[in-house]
Design a protein around this motif. Structure first.
Motif, PDB file in Angstrom:
ATOM      1  N   GLY A   1       0.809  -1.218   0.000  1.00 55.99           N
ATOM      2  CA  GLY A   1       0.000   0.000   0.000  1.00 55.99           C
ATOM      3  C   GLY A   1       0.832   1.252   0.000  1.00 55.99           C
TER       4      GLY A   1
ATOM      5  N   GLY B   1      -4.077  20.551  -0.638  1.00 57.15           N
ATOM      6  CA  GLY B   1      -4.340  19.392   0.204  1.00 57.15           C
ATOM      7  C   GLY B   1      -5.472  19.668   1.172  1.00 57.15           C
ATOM      8  N   ARG B   2      -5.698  18.707   2.066  1.00 56.91           N
ATOM      9  CA  ARG B   2      -6.812  18.789   3.016  1.00 56.91           C
ATOM     10  C   ARG B   2      -6.753  20.052   3.856  1.00 56.91           C
ATOM     11  N   GLY B   3      -5.531  20.599   4.019  1.00 59.40           N
ATOM     12  CA  GLY B   3      -5.355  21.814   4.816  1.00 59.40           C
ATOM     13  C   GLY B   3      -6.105  23.016   4.261  1.00 59.40           C
TER      14      GLY B   3
ATOM     15  N   SER C   1      -3.796  16.720  -3.707  1.00 59.27           N
ATOM     16  CA  SER C   1      -3.480  15.451  -3.034  1.00 59.27           C
ATOM     17  C   SER C   1      -4.711  14.551  -3.147  1.00 59.27           C
ATOM     18  N   ARG C   2      -4.538  13.300  -2.775  1.00 64.25           N
ATOM     19  CA  ARG C   2      -5.662  12.360  -2.875  1.00 64.25           C
ATOM     20  C   ARG C   2      -6.770  12.686  -1.866  1.00 64.25           C
ATOM     21  N   ALA C   3      -6.392  13.262  -0.730  1.00 61.62           N
ATOM     22  CA  ALA C   3      -7.404  13.571   0.289  1.00 61.62           C
ATOM     23  C   ALA C   3      -8.509  14.443  -0.308  1.00 61.62           C
TER      24      ALA C   3
ATOM     25  N   GLY D   1       0.551  11.686  -7.179  1.00 64.48           N
ATOM     26  CA  GLY D   1       0.995  10.670  -6.218  1.00 64.48           C
ATOM     27  C   GLY D   1       0.972   9.271  -6.765  1.00 64.48           C
ATOM     28  N   GLN D   2       1.166   8.365  -5.855  1.00 65.83           N
ATOM     29  CA  GLN D   2       1.312   6.954  -6.212  1.00 65.83           C
ATOM     30  C   GLN D   2       0.121   6.420  -7.002  1.00 65.83           C
ATOM     31  N   THR D   3      -1.089   6.798  -6.605  1.00 64.45           N
ATOM     32  CA  THR D   3      -2.264   6.340  -7.348  1.00 64.45           C
ATOM     33  C   THR D   3      -2.831   7.463  -8.225  1.00 64.45           C
TER      34      THR D   3
ATOM     35  N   GLY E   1       2.498  15.759   3.093  1.00 65.33           N
ATOM     36  CA  GLY E   1       3.715  15.145   2.553  1.00 65.33           C
ATOM     37  C   GLY E   1       3.789  13.657   2.848  1.00 65.33           C
TER      38      GLY E   1
ATOM     39  N   GLN F   1       3.009   8.528  -0.140  1.00 64.65           N
ATOM     40  CA  GLN F   1       2.310   8.262  -1.411  1.00 64.65           C
ATOM     41  C   GLN F   1       2.158   9.533  -2.241  1.00 64.65           C
TER      42      GLN F   1
ATOM     43  N   ALA G   1       5.525  19.157   9.560  1.00 62.10           N
ATOM     44  CA  ALA G   1       4.931  18.365   8.457  1.00 62.10           C
ATOM     45  C   ALA G   1       6.047  17.819   7.560  1.00 62.10           C
TER      46      ALA G   1
ATOM     47  N   GLY H   1       2.382  28.640   8.187  1.00 62.41           N
ATOM     48  CA  GLY H   1       1.258  29.535   8.424  1.00 62.41           C
ATOM     49  C   GLY H   1      -0.008  29.002   7.798  1.00 62.41           C
ATOM     50  N   ASP H   2      -1.070  29.817   7.912  1.00 63.42           N
ATOM     51  CA  ASP H   2      -2.384  29.415   7.400  1.00 63.42           C
ATOM     52  C   ASP H   2      -2.423  29.638   5.878  1.00 63.42           C
ATOM     53  N   VAL H   3      -2.614  28.546   5.174  1.00 58.69           N
ATOM     54  CA  VAL H   3      -2.584  28.598   3.704  1.00 58.69           C
ATOM     55  C   VAL H   3      -3.664  29.536   3.141  1.00 58.69           C
TER      56      VAL H   3
HETATM   57  P1  FAD Z   1      -3.359  15.493   5.344  1.00 58.25           P
HETATM   58  O1  FAD Z   1      -2.371  14.391   5.478  1.00 58.25           O
HETATM   59  O2  FAD Z   1      -4.559  15.466   6.185  1.00 58.25           O
HETATM   60  O3  FAD Z   1      -2.552  16.837   5.536  1.00 58.25           O
HETATM   61  C1  FAD Z   1      -3.132  18.090   5.620  1.00 58.25           C
HETATM   62  C2  FAD Z   1      -2.040  19.067   5.985  1.00 58.25           C
HETATM   63  O4  FAD Z   1      -2.565  20.361   5.955  1.00 58.25           O
HETATM   64  C3  FAD Z   1      -1.428  18.849   7.367  1.00 58.25           C
HETATM   65  O5  FAD Z   1      -0.033  18.747   7.279  1.00 58.25           O
HETATM   66  C4  FAD Z   1      -1.841  20.087   8.168  1.00 58.25           C
HETATM   67  O6  FAD Z   1      -0.833  20.518   9.053  1.00 58.25           O
HETATM   68  C5  FAD Z   1      -2.016  21.093   7.055  1.00 58.25           C
HETATM   69  N1  FAD Z   1      -2.983  22.145   7.350  1.00 58.25           N
HETATM   70  C6  FAD Z   1      -4.216  22.032   7.952  1.00 58.25           C
HETATM   71  N2  FAD Z   1      -4.831  23.229   7.973  1.00 58.25           N
HETATM   72  C7  FAD Z   1      -3.968  24.123   7.412  1.00 58.25           C
HETATM   73  C8  FAD Z   1      -4.032  25.512   7.145  1.00 58.25           C
HETATM   74  N3  FAD Z   1      -5.126  26.244   7.411  1.00 58.25           N
HETATM   75  N4  FAD Z   1      -2.962  26.097   6.570  1.00 58.25           N
HETATM   76  C9  FAD Z   1      -1.852  25.375   6.254  1.00 58.25           C
HETATM   77  N5  FAD Z   1      -1.744  24.050   6.475  1.00 58.25           N
HETATM   78  C10 FAD Z   1      -2.803  23.439   7.032  1.00 58.25           C
HETATM   79  N6  FAD Z   1      -2.120  10.561  -1.451  1.00 58.25           N
HETATM   80  C11 FAD Z   1      -1.853  11.368  -2.481  1.00 58.25           C
HETATM   81  O7  FAD Z   1      -1.778  12.594  -2.331  1.00 58.25           O
HETATM   82  N7  FAD Z   1      -1.673  10.849  -3.735  1.00 58.25           N
HETATM   83  C12 FAD Z   1      -1.739   9.528  -3.998  1.00 58.25           C
HETATM   84  O8  FAD Z   1      -1.589   9.119  -5.161  1.00 58.25           O
HETATM   85  C13 FAD Z   1      -2.006   8.637  -2.916  1.00 58.25           C
HETATM   86  N8  FAD Z   1      -2.045   7.301  -3.111  1.00 58.25           N
HETATM   87  C14 FAD Z   1      -2.236   6.482  -2.029  1.00 58.25           C
HETATM   88  C15 FAD Z   1      -2.185   5.102  -2.209  1.00 58.25           C
HETATM   89  C16 FAD Z   1      -2.366   4.264  -1.130  1.00 58.25           C
HETATM   90  C17 FAD Z   1      -2.292   2.777  -1.348  1.00 58.25           C
HETATM   91  C18 FAD Z   1      -2.590   4.791   0.153  1.00 58.25           C
HETATM   92  C19 FAD Z   1      -2.749   3.895   1.336  1.00 58.25           C
HETATM   93  C20 FAD Z   1      -2.655   6.165   0.337  1.00 58.25           C
HETATM   94  C21 FAD Z   1      -2.494   7.025  -0.747  1.00 58.25           C
HETATM   95  N9  FAD Z   1      -2.543   8.408  -0.589  1.00 58.25           N
HETATM   96  C22 FAD Z   1      -2.230   9.217  -1.637  1.00 58.25           C
HETATM   97  C23 FAD Z   1      -3.003   9.039   0.664  1.00 58.25           C
HETATM   98  C24 FAD Z   1      -1.875   9.541   1.548  1.00 58.25           C
HETATM   99  O9  FAD Z   1      -1.447   8.496   2.393  1.00 58.25           O
HETATM  100  C25 FAD Z   1      -2.374  10.712   2.416  1.00 58.25           C
HETATM  101  O10 FAD Z   1      -3.481  10.298   3.166  1.00 58.25           O
HETATM  102  C26 FAD Z   1      -2.737  11.950   1.621  1.00 58.25           C
HETATM  103  O11 FAD Z   1      -1.692  12.294   0.730  1.00 58.25           O
HETATM  104  C27 FAD Z   1      -2.981  13.100   2.574  1.00 58.25           C
HETATM  105  O12 FAD Z   1      -3.369  14.224   1.850  1.00 58.25           O
HETATM  106  P2  FAD Z   1      -3.128  15.671   2.454  1.00 58.25           P
HETATM  107  O13 FAD Z   1      -1.678  15.918   2.635  1.00 58.25           O
HETATM  108  O14 FAD Z   1      -3.894  16.612   1.597  1.00 58.25           O
HETATM  109  O15 FAD Z   1      -3.912  15.600   3.843  1.00 58.25           O
END
Ligand code: FAD
Length: 332
Positions: free
Chosen positions: A145, A221-223, A247-249, A263-265, A281, A284, A304, A316-318
């Protein structure tokens, strides 16, 4: 025949409608490094119909030799004739290494060929290296995974075969006018052995963005907190002349379409500038973007993991920082 008798790094030069796919040039670029380590040359295998003229293009991107199988049976890709042709080339030339793009075609073809020639196949590699001592290929790919990177060897069989996703390897700058040795390989195709017949090809019309071609990516990303906040990334991308990725989220949350997922998928990208906004970061995600030339990360959490690969970081806050950046760029 011993393993040492297998020579050369071969690349399946995928073409569709007589246009060579970009991943084939990327693989030739990587094959050049491997061939230098193995003290051998790079051969592109060009299968199709009326494709001989494409050999020069392959030479410009680094192929020393091009083996062509030119036959009506190969006009449009179908599994059986392409497998027969690739198999015949391998049987005749005995390559040490064969690389394929992990495209829909490469993913269909490579496993069939590996079964026919009784060798292994490492799919979706992100790294290929020659072991200095044994001269075996070390093929690295995500496993379990994406939680670990597994290095796979094929020490007892030849050829060593791998598929590599588009965008992972780097093509070399083309050398205009470069020439390769071109050899035609004659293959007999069973006329009555048609498991699949292509009746019509309907081209997909798409206005979707190709993030792999973008030089600048502003990725969310989710942030960001909600899908609406992607609008501020669009504004920043427009001010910079770039595109938006994610990002995938955010894809899983339904904020954006899957075709912009990195990313990976998702897709592997290598832009000049990647701005990661509210992306943690995860490994994946990094798998799809860490080769970008310049990475800027904006995240409110200074620990992070995205900051480990970033060249510049803003803590800071994006949602506050991105509009300020956009305004600044517009007024500069
Ligand atoms: P999070 O990990 O939730 O990060 C959110 C970030 O935002 C945190 O660091 C937080 O500090 C920051 N943040 C929150 N609020 C603010 C704000 N107001 N201002 C600034 N920063 C803030 N993921 C991918 O992206 N691509 C893929 O292809 C992919 N393939 C996957 C394949 C497999 C088999 C698996 C198991 C997972 C895969 N994932 C993939 C999912 C990956 O593991 C993560 O869950 C995903 O990348 C998280 O996305 P994110 O960074 O947007 O969210």
């Amino acid at each position: 025949m011993s393993l040492q008798d297998y020579k050369g790094v071969f690349v399946f030069a995928q073409q569709v409608d007589n246009k060579i796919s970009g991943v084939s040039f990327e693989l030739i670029g990587k094959a050049k490094d491997l061939a230098a380590d193995l003290g051998t040359e790079v051969t592109a295998v060009l299968l199709g119909y009326n494709v001989k003229d494409l050999a020069d293009k392959l030479a410009e991107f680094g192929a020393d030799k091009v083996i062509v199988v030119d036959d009506k049976a190969l006009e449009v890709y179908t599994t059986e004739p392409y497998t027969v042709a690739m198999n015949a080339v391998i049987e005749q030339y005995k390559p040490d290494v064969v690389l394929y793009g992990a495209t829909a075609i490469g993913r269909d073809l490579a496993p069939r060929v590996s079964a026919r020639v009784h060798t292994g196949l490492t799919a979706d590699c992100t790294k290929l290296e020659v072991d200095a001592e044994t001269k075996n290929l070390h093929m690295t790919r995500p496993a379990f995974g994406g939680n670990i990177m597994a290095t796979i060897k094929c020490p007892d069989h030849r050829p060593q075969m791998a598929t590599v996703r588009p965008g992972v390897m780097q093509k070399i700058s083309p050398v205009a006018g470069a020439k390769a040795v071109v050899e035609e390989c004659s293959v007999t195709f069973e006329k009555n052995n048609k498991y699949v017949e292509v009746i019509d090809v309907i081209k997909k019309v798409s206005d979707k963005i190709n993030i792999q071609d973008a030089k600048i990516l502003v990725s969310g990303g989710r942030g960001l907190g909600c899908g609406e906040n992607f609008k501020m990334l669009r504004d920043l991308a427009d001010a910079l002349g770039g595109e938006v990725a994610s990002s995938r989220a955010c894809v899983d949350a339904g904020w954006v379409e899957k075709d912009i997922q990195v990313g990976q998928t998702g897709q592997t990208v290598r832009p000049n500038l990647y701005i990661a906004c509210g992306i943690s970061g995860a490994i994946q995600h990094l798998a799809g973007m860490e080769e970008s030339d310049l990475i800027i990360a904006i995240n409110k959490d200074e620990t992070a993991p995205i900051f480990d690969v970033a060249d510049f970081g803003i803590v800071g806050d994006v949602t506050k920082i991105v509009p300020i950046l956009t305004e600044k760029i517009k007024t500069e």
